[in-house]
Design an enzyme around this catalytic site. Structure first.
Site, mmCIF file in Angstrom:
data_model
loop_
_atom_site.group_PDB
_atom_site.id
_atom_site.type_symbol
_atom_site.label_atom_id
_atom_site.label_comp_id
_atom_site.label_asym_id
_atom_site.label_seq_id
_atom_site.Cartn_x
_atom_site.Cartn_y
_atom_site.Cartn_z
ATOM 1 N N SER A 18 0.831 -1.223 0.000
ATOM 2 C CA SER A 18 0.000 0.000 0.000
ATOM 3 C C SER A 18 0.859 1.264 0.000
ATOM 4 C CB SER A 18 -0.875 0.016 1.250
ATOM 5 O OG SER A 18 -0.039 -0.077 2.403
ATOM 6 N N LEU A 20 4.391 3.764 -1.207
ATOM 7 C CA LEU A 20 4.858 4.450 -2.430
ATOM 8 C C LEU A 20 5.330 3.454 -3.480
ATOM 9 C CD1 LEU A 20 6.065 6.869 -4.064
ATOM 10 C CD2 LEU A 20 8.107 6.632 -2.630
ATOM 11 N N GLY A 22 5.165 0.081 -3.394
ATOM 12 C CA GLY A 22 4.180 -0.986 -3.612
ATOM 13 C C GLY A 22 3.117 -0.568 -4.617
ATOM 14 N N TYR A 146 17.723 2.896 11.300
ATOM 15 C CA TYR A 146 17.178 2.361 10.043
ATOM 16 C C TYR A 146 18.303 1.706 9.231
ATOM 17 C CZ TYR A 146 15.056 3.085 5.328
ATOM 18 O OH TYR A 146 14.553 2.956 4.057
ATOM 19 N N LYS A 150 18.607 -2.193 7.992
ATOM 20 C CA LYS A 150 18.627 -2.500 6.551
ATOM 21 C C LYS A 150 19.892 -3.306 6.202
ATOM 22 C CE LYS A 150 14.876 -0.613 4.875
ATOM 23 N NZ LYS A 150 13.857 -1.385 4.129
ATOM 24 N N PRO A 173 17.584 1.204 -3.619
ATOM 25 C CA PRO A 173 17.127 2.431 -4.296
ATOM 26 C C PRO A 173 17.773 3.667 -3.679
ATOM 27 C CG PRO A 173 15.267 1.121 -3.444
ATOM 28 C CD PRO A 173 16.510 0.610 -2.804
ATOM 29 N N ASN A 175 16.846 7.981 -3.497
ATOM 30 C CA ASN A 175 15.622 8.621 -2.981
ATOM 31 C C ASN A 175 14.466 8.462 -3.970
ATOM 32 O OD1 ASN A 175 17.834 9.787 -1.412
ATOM 33 N ND2 ASN A 175 16.212 11.074 -0.547
ATOM 34 N N VAL A 176 13.426 7.796 -3.548
ATOM 35 C CA VAL A 176 12.275 7.516 -4.399
ATOM 36 C C VAL A 176 11.154 8.511 -4.098
ATOM 37 C CG1 VAL A 176 10.637 5.741 -5.155
ATOM 38 C CG2 VAL A 176 12.889 5.070 -4.253
ATOM 39 N N HIS A 189 9.427 12.359 3.102
ATOM 40 C CA HIS A 189 10.729 12.644 2.512
ATOM 41 C C HIS A 189 10.691 14.031 1.867
ATOM 42 C CE1 HIS A 189 11.158 8.118 2.573
ATOM 43 N NE2 HIS A 189 12.174 8.566 3.262
HETATM 44 P P1 NAP Z 1 5.929 3.665 2.547
HETATM 45 O O1 NAP Z 1 5.277 4.416 1.448
HETATM 46 O O2 NAP Z 1 6.109 4.285 3.870
HETATM 47 O O3 NAP Z 1 5.128 2.275 2.750
HETATM 48 C C1 NAP Z 1 5.503 1.417 3.795
HETATM 49 C C2 NAP Z 1 4.720 0.146 3.634
HETATM 50 O O4 NAP Z 1 5.097 -0.758 4.655
HETATM 51 C C3 NAP Z 1 3.220 0.375 3.734
HETATM 52 O O5 NAP Z 1 2.544 -0.459 2.823
HETATM 53 C C4 NAP Z 1 2.944 -0.048 5.163
HETATM 54 O O6 NAP Z 1 1.625 -0.533 5.366
HETATM 55 C C5 NAP Z 1 3.922 -1.181 5.313
HETATM 56 N N1 NAP Z 1 4.200 -1.443 6.718
HETATM 57 C C6 NAP Z 1 4.820 -0.617 7.601
HETATM 58 N N2 NAP Z 1 4.869 -1.207 8.803
HETATM 59 C C7 NAP Z 1 4.254 -2.429 8.675
HETATM 60 C C8 NAP Z 1 3.982 -3.498 9.553
HETATM 61 N N3 NAP Z 1 4.335 -3.454 10.842
HETATM 62 N N4 NAP Z 1 3.327 -4.583 9.087
HETATM 63 C C9 NAP Z 1 2.958 -4.643 7.793
HETATM 64 N N5 NAP Z 1 3.196 -3.670 6.886
HETATM 65 C C10 NAP Z 1 3.831 -2.568 7.341
HETATM 66 O O7 NAP Z 1 7.362 3.137 2.107
HETATM 67 P P2 NAP Z 1 8.065 3.150 0.666
HETATM 68 O O8 NAP Z 1 8.659 4.488 0.438
HETATM 69 O O9 NAP Z 1 7.135 2.555 -0.333
HETATM 70 O O10 NAP Z 1 9.281 2.141 0.941
HETATM 71 C C11 NAP Z 1 9.157 0.779 0.586
HETATM 72 C C12 NAP Z 1 10.503 0.141 0.870
HETATM 73 O O11 NAP Z 1 11.522 0.811 0.121
HETATM 74 C C13 NAP Z 1 10.930 0.225 2.323
HETATM 75 O O12 NAP Z 1 11.575 -0.987 2.701
HETATM 76 C C14 NAP Z 1 11.924 1.384 2.341
HETATM 77 O O13 NAP Z 1 12.869 1.228 3.390
HETATM 78 C C15 NAP Z 1 12.560 1.245 0.994
HETATM 79 N N6 NAP Z 1 13.148 2.485 0.447
HETATM 80 C C16 NAP Z 1 12.375 3.609 0.289
HETATM 81 C C17 NAP Z 1 12.968 4.760 -0.232
HETATM 82 C C18 NAP Z 1 12.198 6.032 -0.439
HETATM 83 O O14 NAP Z 1 12.834 7.052 -0.771
HETATM 84 N N7 NAP Z 1 10.887 6.035 -0.269
HETATM 85 C C19 NAP Z 1 14.297 4.761 -0.614
HETATM 86 C C20 NAP Z 1 15.046 3.584 -0.444
HETATM 87 C C21 NAP Z 1 14.448 2.451 0.080
HETATM 88 P P3 NAP Z 1 0.456 0.505 5.822
HETATM 89 O O15 NAP Z 1 0.117 1.282 4.607
HETATM 90 O O16 NAP Z 1 -0.640 -0.377 6.301
HETATM 91 O O17 NAP Z 1 1.051 1.371 6.903
HETATM 92 O O1 GFB Z 2 14.221 12.726 1.954
HETATM 93 P P1 GFB Z 2 14.935 13.254 3.150
HETATM 94 O O2 GFB Z 2 14.110 13.644 4.338
HETATM 95 O O3 GFB Z 2 15.971 12.211 3.710
HETATM 96 O O4 GFB Z 2 15.818 14.508 2.650
HETATM 97 P P2 GFB Z 2 17.420 11.794 3.226
HETATM 98 C C1 GFB Z 2 16.478 15.269 3.611
HETATM 99 C C2 GFB Z 2 17.195 16.408 2.906
HETATM 100 O O5 GFB Z 2 16.211 17.348 2.382
HETATM 101 C C3 GFB Z 2 18.022 17.182 3.911
HETATM 102 C C4 GFB Z 2 16.318 18.594 3.064
HETATM 103 O O6 GFB Z 2 19.127 17.740 3.255
HETATM 104 C C5 GFB Z 2 17.048 18.267 4.365
HETATM 105 O O7 GFB Z 2 17.747 19.401 4.840
HETATM 106 N N1 GFB Z 2 14.986 19.166 3.316
HETATM 107 C C6 GFB Z 2 14.636 20.440 3.058
HETATM 108 C C7 GFB Z 2 13.927 18.530 3.820
HETATM 109 N N2 GFB Z 2 13.368 20.670 3.419
HETATM 110 C C8 GFB Z 2 12.891 19.473 3.885
HETATM 111 C C9 GFB Z 2 11.617 19.058 4.382
HETATM 112 O O8 GFB Z 2 10.662 19.846 4.476
HETATM 113 N N3 GFB Z 2 11.493 17.758 4.746
HETATM 114 C C10 GFB Z 2 12.532 16.873 4.659
HETATM 115 N N4 GFB Z 2 12.324 15.582 5.008
HETATM 116 N N5 GFB Z 2 13.774 17.230 4.198
HETATM 117 C C11 GFB Z 2 16.432 9.401 3.249
HETATM 118 C C12 GFB Z 2 16.026 8.435 4.336
HETATM 119 O O9 GFB Z 2 17.442 10.300 3.771
HETATM 120 O O10 GFB Z 2 17.016 8.683 2.183
HETATM 121 C C13 GFB Z 2 14.989 7.480 3.764
HETATM 122 O O11 GFB Z 2 15.466 9.188 5.414
HETATM 123 C C14 GFB Z 2 15.473 6.817 2.534
HETATM 124 O O12 GFB Z 2 14.618 6.507 4.702
HETATM 125 C C15 GFB Z 2 16.065 7.811 1.550
HETATM 126 O O13 GFB Z 2 16.401 5.837 2.869
HETATM 127 C C16 GFB Z 2 16.781 7.088 0.422
HETATM 128 O O14 GFB Z 2 17.563 11.775 1.745
HETATM 129 O O15 GFB Z 2 18.376 12.617 3.991
#
Ligand code: NAP
Ligand code: GFB
Length: 324
Positions: A18, A20, A22, A146, A150, A173, A175-176, A189
């Site tokens: 459910s 981002l 997924g 975290y 991981k 990945p 930053n997604v 994020h």
């Molecule tokens: P997200 O939008 O926050 O979604 C998190 C998902 O995990 C949701 O479907 C949530 O379900 C589920 N979840 C959380 N806690 C759970 C639990 N206790 N039991 C069952 N399901 C649970 O995350 P995302 O951005 O799609 O990330 C997906 C994966 O990619 C993660 O492993 C994350 O670490 C990794 N990743 C993300 C980024 C990024 O920039 N977004 C970058 C690198 C890696 P509910 O909707 O029910 O809460």
């Molecule tokens: O996406 P983010 O929160 O995490 O980005 P990371 C943080 C960067 O964006 C910092 C700037 O340089 C912040 O100073 N920033 C500016 C902001 N304004 C904002 C704001 O309003 N909100 C946020 N959040 N940031 C992520 C991990 O690290 O990297 C995730 O937290 C994931 O779990 C992803 O692994 C790949 O990029 O620093």
């Protein structure tokens, strides 16, 4: 795997279905025609099973009997939430990952693709970062909880291969962002938090407040591109070693550049302020996608400016039920 007289030959369970990424995989597979004959795809969220609980994890695996798993479920959040809750990020993600991988083993799952992240690499490192560098030093202190959780997925995958011969692997990945992301200003994020802030600043005719200096560099990848790549990893990538899924080093942008593209996409012409009293987090985490390019030299990423516009348009259209 093609079907034979209609039988299901690959039943894929997507944890975190459910979220981002997924939702992006669901779009790619169920609506963009990527699904193949003989494949069944099941997308679950915490409503289907709290994966922190081993019994609920077992129950949802027994219900669906997957042959393959894309494991996305995790406690996920932006920099500032991570800084406040490193212990929770460590404990919850360790438990979710151990429950899913052990249950996959117990249920005879053929392959698991889990998700690491480019933010887990050593903070003091050389660039560009590649897949061999994950454990070569401590992660940035802002998100060590975290990051270590991981990193243990990679250790677990190696242990499952050594002891049982399982080909469990992981993607890394950068930053997604994209539709269905978490747009919450405090917990999301950067890109989607800024989209929400910009939307409100335009509506209320106020200043857009960006946290930090705007100098940090990031490689942003559109969720639909990650979705296509993860489906490819599930079907074609046979290594246990993880693979970075990212745009190239040359596509790295500063937070400031990203903010300006969001302002342009939302036609915000007001004041933009940078609050340097707040942390920048990691200055950079430049990763190479050379390994991906060896496998997929012709894969085309959605251009960043276009992906920002698509996400902003989605957000404005879905404002009332987006995660804000
Ligand atoms: P997200 O939008 O926050 O979604 C998190 C998902 O995990 C949701 O479907 C949530 O379900 C589920 N979840 C959380 N806690 C759970 C639990 N206790 N039991 C069952 N399901 C649970 O995350 P995302 O951005 O799609 O990330 C997906 C994966 O990619 C993660 O492993 C994350 O670490 C990794 N990743 C993300 C980024 C990024 O920039 N977004 C970058 C690198 C890696 P509910 O909707 O029910 O809460
Ligand atoms: O996406 P983010 O929160 O995490 O980005 P990371 C943080 C960067 O964006 C910092 C700037 O340089 C912040 O100073 N920033 C500016 C902001 N304004 C904002 C704001 O309003 N909100 C946020 N959040 N940031 C992520 C991990 O690290 O990297 C995730 O937290 C994931 O779990 C992803 O692994 C790949 O990029 O620093």
């Amino acid at each position: 795997m093609a079907s034979q007289n209609g039988s299901v030959l690959m039943r894929v369970l997507v944890t975190g279905g459910s979220g981002l990424i997924g939702k992006a995989i669901e779009q790619v597979v169920m609506r963009d025609g990527e699904k193949r004959e003989g494949e069944q795809w099941i997308f679950i969220s915490s409503k289907d099973a709290d994966l922190l609980d081993l019994e609920q994890t077992r129950a949802v695996f027994e219900k669906h009997r997957p042959t393959h798993v894309i494991h996305l479920a995790a406690k996920v959040g932006g920099l500032y939430l991570q800084m406040r809750e490193n212990l929770h990020y460590l404990r919850d993600n360790l438990r979710i990952n151990d429950n899913v991988l052990w249950t996959a083993h117990e249920m005879g799952v053929t392959k698991v693709v889990s998700c690491l992240s480019s933010c887990i690499f050593p903070d003091k490192t050389t660039y560009p970062i590649d897949e061999t560098m994950i454990h070569l030093g401590p992660p940035h202190e802002s998100n060590y909880g975290y990051s270590y959780a991981k990193r243990m997925i990679d250790v677990q995958n190696r242990a499952y291969f050594a002891q049982y011969g399982h080909r469990y692997t992981a993607v890394i990945p950068t930053n997604v962002f994209g539709p269905h992301d978490n747009f919450n200003e405090a917990e999301g994020h950067v890109l989607t938090a800024i989209m929400n802030k910009t939307y409100k600043a335009k509506r209320n005719n106020t200043t857009l407040n960006v946290w930090g200096s705007g100098k940090p560099l990031r490689q942003f990848i559109y969720s639909m591109d990650i979705g296509r790549l993860i489906v490819w990893v599930l079907r074609e990538y046979d290594e246990v070693d993880p693979i970075i899924l990212s745009v190239g080093e040359e596509d790295e942008v500063s937070i400031r550049q990203a903010v300006e593209m969001i302002a342009e996409a939302l036609e915000f012409k007001g004041q933009i302020e940078y609050d340097t009293s707040l942390s920048d987090g990691q200055l950079k985490k430049t990763a190479t996608n050379a390994k991906l390019r060896r496998y997929l030299p012709d894969f085309t990423f959605t251009p960043f400016r276009e992906a920002v516009k698509l996400t902003c348009d989605w957000f404005v259209k879905n404002y009332d039920h987006a995660r804000t």
